[in-house]
Enzyme design. Structure first.
Site, PDB file in Angstrom:
ATOM      1  N   CYS A 185     -86.460  81.440 -29.451  1.00 16.18           N
ATOM      2  CA  CYS A 185     -85.372  82.114 -30.175  1.00 16.18           C
ATOM      3  C   CYS A 185     -85.935  82.566 -31.513  1.00 16.18           C
ATOM      4  O   CYS A 185     -87.116  82.372 -31.813  1.00 16.18           O
ATOM      5  CB  CYS A 185     -84.200  81.169 -30.354  1.00 16.18           C
ATOM      6  N   ILE A 225     -90.227  72.087 -39.906  1.00 17.17           N
ATOM      7  CA  ILE A 225     -90.031  71.895 -38.466  1.00 17.17           C
ATOM      8  C   ILE A 225     -90.240  73.174 -37.673  1.00 17.17           C
ATOM      9  O   ILE A 225     -90.975  73.202 -36.692  1.00 17.17           O
ATOM     10  CB  ILE A 225     -88.612  71.318 -38.186  1.00 17.17           C
ATOM     11  N   ASP A 255     -81.647  71.635 -39.482  1.00 17.16           N
ATOM     12  CA  ASP A 255     -80.442  72.393 -39.118  1.00 17.16           C
ATOM     13  C   ASP A 255     -79.521  72.618 -40.310  1.00 17.16           C
ATOM     14  O   ASP A 255     -78.597  73.418 -40.215  1.00 17.16           O
ATOM     15  CB  ASP A 255     -79.662  71.683 -37.999  1.00 17.16           C
ATOM     16  N   ASP A 257     -94.819  72.591 -24.436  1.00 13.82           N
ATOM     17  CA  ASP A 257     -96.034  71.877 -24.001  1.00 13.82           C
ATOM     18  C   ASP A 257     -95.869  70.359 -24.038  1.00 13.82           C
ATOM     19  O   ASP A 257     -96.354  69.652 -23.139  1.00 13.82           O
ATOM     20  CB  ASP A 257     -97.226  72.293 -24.864  1.00 13.82           C
ATOM     21  N   ARG A 291     -71.625  79.257 -30.846  1.00 14.23           N
ATOM     22  CA  ARG A 291     -72.393  78.375 -29.947  1.00 14.23           C
ATOM     23  C   ARG A 291     -72.281  76.927 -30.409  1.00 14.23           C
ATOM     24  O   ARG A 291     -72.419  75.997 -29.611  1.00 14.23           O
ATOM     25  CB  ARG A 291     -73.881  78.766 -29.951  1.00 14.23           C
ATOM     26  N   ARG A 334     -90.701  78.031 -29.920  1.00 10.13           N
ATOM     27  CA  ARG A 334     -90.072  76.944 -29.150  1.00 10.13           C
ATOM     28  C   ARG A 334     -90.911  76.581 -27.909  1.00 10.13           C
ATOM     29  O   ARG A 334     -90.446  76.630 -26.788  1.00 10.13           O
ATOM     30  CB  ARG A 334     -88.644  77.311 -28.741  1.00 10.13           C
ATOM     31  N   LYS A 351     -72.652  68.633 -30.773  1.00  9.48           N
ATOM     32  CA  LYS A 351     -73.230  69.542 -29.763  1.00  9.48           C
ATOM     33  C   LYS A 351     -74.529  68.968 -29.221  1.00  9.48           C
ATOM     34  O   LYS A 351     -74.739  68.909 -28.004  1.00  9.48           O
ATOM     35  CB  LYS A 351     -73.511  70.905 -30.403  1.00  9.48           C
ATOM     36  N   ASN A 352     -75.401  68.526 -30.117  1.00 12.38           N
ATOM     37  CA  ASN A 352     -76.746  68.142 -29.682  1.00 12.38           C
ATOM     38  C   ASN A 352     -76.822  66.753 -29.064  1.00 12.38           C
ATOM     39  O   ASN A 352     -77.851  66.373 -28.505  1.00 12.38           O
ATOM     40  CB  ASN A 352     -77.735  68.285 -30.842  1.00 12.38           C
TER      41      ASN A 352
HETATM   42  C1  EPZ Z   1     -83.478  70.069 -31.164  1.00  5.64           C
HETATM   43  O1  EPZ Z   1     -84.258  71.174 -30.758  1.00  5.64           O
HETATM   44  C2  EPZ Z   1     -82.133  70.648 -31.572  1.00  5.64           C
HETATM   45  N1  EPZ Z   1     -81.516  71.314 -30.437  1.00  5.64           N
HETATM   46  C3  EPZ Z   1     -82.318  71.635 -32.712  1.00  5.64           C
HETATM   47  O2  EPZ Z   1     -81.023  72.076 -33.114  1.00  5.64           O
HETATM   48  C4  EPZ Z   1     -82.981  70.937 -33.882  1.00  5.64           C
HETATM   49  O3  EPZ Z   1     -83.222  71.883 -34.907  1.00  5.64           O
HETATM   50  C5  EPZ Z   1     -84.307  70.310 -33.424  1.00  5.64           C
HETATM   51  O4  EPZ Z   1     -84.062  69.425 -32.314  1.00  5.64           O
HETATM   52  C6  EPZ Z   1     -84.976  69.508 -34.531  1.00  5.64           C
HETATM   53  O5  EPZ Z   1     -84.129  68.514 -34.974  1.00  5.64           O
HETATM   54  C7  EPZ Z   1     -80.858  70.566 -29.510  1.00  5.64           C
HETATM   55  O6  EPZ Z   1     -80.786  69.355 -29.585  1.00  5.64           O
HETATM   56  C8  EPZ Z   1     -80.188  71.320 -28.400  1.00  5.64           C
HETATM   57  P1  EPZ Z   1     -87.986  69.804 -31.228  1.00  5.64           P
HETATM   58  P2  EPZ Z   1     -85.681  70.929 -30.007  1.00  5.64           P
HETATM   59  O7  EPZ Z   1     -88.505  69.700 -29.842  1.00  5.64           O
HETATM   60  O8  EPZ Z   1     -85.569  69.758 -29.121  1.00  5.64           O
HETATM   61  C9  EPZ Z   1     -92.180  72.022 -31.737  1.00  5.64           C
HETATM   62  C10 EPZ Z   1     -79.314  73.602 -33.497  1.00  5.64           C
HETATM   63  O9  EPZ Z   1     -79.170  74.365 -34.466  1.00  5.64           O
HETATM   64  N2  EPZ Z   1     -92.395  71.706 -30.313  1.00  5.64           N
HETATM   65  O10 EPZ Z   1     -87.813  68.563 -32.027  1.00  5.64           O
HETATM   66  O11 EPZ Z   1     -86.103  72.219 -29.440  1.00  5.64           O
HETATM   67  C11 EPZ Z   1     -91.141  73.121 -31.899  1.00  5.64           C
HETATM   68  O12 EPZ Z   1     -91.741  74.391 -31.772  1.00  5.64           O
HETATM   69  C12 EPZ Z   1     -80.670  73.449 -32.873  1.00  5.64           C
HETATM   70  O13 EPZ Z   1     -78.408  72.898 -33.036  1.00  5.64           O
HETATM   71  C13 EPZ Z   1     -93.649  71.968 -29.748  1.00  5.64           C
HETATM   72  O14 EPZ Z   1     -94.552  72.449 -30.415  1.00  5.64           O
HETATM   73  O15 EPZ Z   1     -86.605  70.570 -31.260  1.00  5.64           O
HETATM   74  C14 EPZ Z   1     -90.624  72.898 -33.285  1.00  5.64           C
HETATM   75  O16 EPZ Z   1     -91.501  73.499 -34.209  1.00  5.64           O
HETATM   76  C15 EPZ Z   1     -81.678  74.420 -33.435  1.00  5.64           C
HETATM   77  N3  EPZ Z   1     -93.836  71.708 -28.433  1.00  5.64           N
HETATM   78  C16 EPZ Z   1     -90.679  71.379 -33.435  1.00  5.64           C
HETATM   79  O17 EPZ Z   1     -91.581  70.914 -32.409  1.00  5.64           O
HETATM   80  C17 EPZ Z   1     -92.846  71.182 -27.654  1.00  5.64           C
HETATM   81  O18 EPZ Z   1     -93.086  70.943 -26.453  1.00  5.64           O
HETATM   82  C18 EPZ Z   1     -89.333  70.696 -33.277  1.00  5.64           C
HETATM   83  O19 EPZ Z   1     -88.919  70.883 -31.979  1.00  5.64           O
HETATM   84  C19 EPZ Z   1     -91.583  70.919 -28.239  1.00  5.64           C
HETATM   85  C20 EPZ Z   1     -91.383  71.182 -29.566  1.00  5.64           C
END
Ligand code: EPZ
Length: 417
Positions: free
Chosen positions: A116, A327, A305, A124, A398, A121, A22-23
């Site tokens: 969510c 995370i 995940d 920035d 999903r 999420r 998916k990702n």
């Molecule tokens: C991706 O989400 C995945 N989703 C998530 O999978 C996965 O858990 C995550 O990466 C971590 O591996 C998809 O690929 C669609 P991040 P993403 O940006 O990109 C903080 C699933 O179950 N952050 O690496 O949103 C954020 O709040 C989903 O399939 C900021 O602070 O993850 C979080 O604490 C759930 N500012 C951490 O970084 C930002 O601008 C990780 O977020 C962006 C992120």
């Protein structure tokens, strides 16, 4: 049909083919906007998030057709029309359209992507990086509007290896004038898959699989034939399902190289593992061994995940475990439901839980509140005594193409109800 009913206590036997990732699929579908030619994306999972991404691409003017083994996408007619509706606010993964639309049209207008239950999420890091590349963003009446008069490369250092931010920078950088370097990039396999797709279309990107990516912008991108790798999180889900429920299964096509930390954890839990060319053979232990400390981390660490699935397994471990989520700030939602099934879980703080293994869980009605926590409740139902009804399964669908069918074919007594 928003529930799954499970009659627990049946060990799993047989083999299950692991679906496409998916990702990986979602950012690659967004990347098809960057070429005016047709791409064929094979092994695309038929899951709700992909269907929603497809409807978004169509709303932007793309031709998208499901074929035998995947999707044919042509983005010749794409214009910068803004995106509407629930598909954006309800789905985090549409965020990767941000970089793709900026790269293709030089502008984007979308409803502010919602957070969510697992966390706020924020975005920035995405916006800050794209601003370094010449994008100006404004936020008005709940909409995010971005425009770049001249999108250009930049040296970007990410303070945290955000998967989505890395993907958005890649999607804009391939279309920007000049070179972009991303330092502190995410190294998740899904980022590497996106790089593999983009280079397959003619992009020039170095450093795949490392935390430093160098993109030479301005290359014309062509259509390509691409096969999505299998989903490491789905493979891990079924791996932990077997450890919890007992039995022995073959995880066919599992992406072994992407699962190092997960296989290590499974072995420490007492699972017998054999890696073969067809996939991973898993032999469950009589009872899972409790692990003193499981800690999630960015790749190649233990994936966030799969944290809820490991938690579910540890509820029947032979001792005490501590699970630390580094995370997301609110990713123990499944704990409350597991406790309703008899699990002994103490929340030490918002990032750490203590689990004392019990002999058995008892089936009852539980509520899925997000994708991976919901899958963890299915695992709990497989091993619980009696019947478990998992409500709120639309979250689970999903990300899992056929979770009921897959587990039923492994002998589980499970139906969608
Ligand atoms: C991706 O989400 C995945 N989703 C998530 O999978 C996965 O858990 C995550 O990466 C971590 O591996 C998809 O690929 C669609 P991040 P993403 O940006 O990109 C903080 C699933 O179950 N952050 O690496 O949103 C954020 O709040 C989903 O399939 C900021 O602070 O993850 C979080 O604490 C759930 N500012 C951490 O970084 C930002 O601008 C990780 O977020 C962006 C992120």
């Amino acid at each position: 049909m928003n529930s799954i009913q499970i009659q627990g206590g049946v060990a799993l036997q047989g083999k299950v083919r692991i679906q496409g990732s998916k990702n990986a699929a979602l950012p690659i579908l967004a990347a098809t906007l960057l070429t005016k030619e047709t791409s064929c994306i094979h092994n695309c999972p038929r899951i709700a998030d992909v269907h929603r991404m497809v409807s978004l691409l169509r709303s932007l003017g793309c031709q998208v057709v499901w074929g035998e083994d995947g999707l044919r996408v042509n983005a010749l007619e794409v214009c910068g029309r803004d995106m509407q509706g629930e598909a954006i606010t309800g789905m985090r993964s549409s965020l990767c359209l941000l970089g793709a639309l900026i790269g293709r049209c030089g502008q984007v207008e979308m409803e502010y992507p919602g957070g969510c239950v697992i966390g706020k999420r924020p975005i920035d890091l995405h916006l800050g990086a794209l601003e370094q590349m010449g994008v100006c963003f404004i936020c008005e009446d709940g909409k995010l509007k971005g425009r770049a008069e001249a999108l250009h490369g930049a040296d970007i250092r990410l303070p945290f290896p955000s998967v989505g931010a890395t993907e958005n920078i890649l999607l804009a950088a391939v279309a920007a004038e000049g070179d972009t370097r991303i330092m502190g990039a995410a190294m998740e396999p899904e980022v590497t898959e996106l790089v593999r797709y983009l280079t397959g279309c003619g992009a020039r990107i170095e450093g795949a699989g490392t935390d430093t990516l160098k993109i030479q912008g301005g290359q014309t991108l062509y259509g390509t034939d691409f096969r999505i790798c299998s989903d490491r999180i789905v493979a891990g889900t079924y791996l932990f399902a077997c450890i919890a429920a007992g039995g022995s299964v073959l995880l066919e096509d599992a992406p072994v190289k992407q699962l190092e930390a997960v296989l290590q954890t499974a072995q420490e839990m007492g699972a017998g593992l054999c890696v073969a060319k067809e996939g991973i053979y898993v032999q469950a232990p009589r009872r899972p061994k409790s692990l003193s400390h499981i800690k999630t981390a960015p790749y190649p660490g233990f994936p966030t995940d799969l944290q809820s699935m490991a938690l579910a397994v540890m509820t029947v471990g032979d001792g005490q475990s501590r699970i630390e989520e580094t995370i997301f700030e609110n990713r123990f939602r499944a704990a409350k439901e597991l406790k309703a099934m008899g699990a002994d879980i103490t929340l030490l703080d918002e990032r750490t839980v203590l689990v004392r293994g019990v002999e058995k869980l008892s089936g009852t009605a539980v509520e899925a509140r997000e994708l991976r926590g919901g899958a963890a409740l299915v695992i709990a139902g497989l091993m619980a005594e009696g019947t478990t009804r998992v409500n709120g399964c639309s979250y689970i669908y999903r990300g899992y193409e056929n979770i009921c069918k897959d587990l039923r074919e492994l002998g589980a007594r499970i139906v969608s109800a």
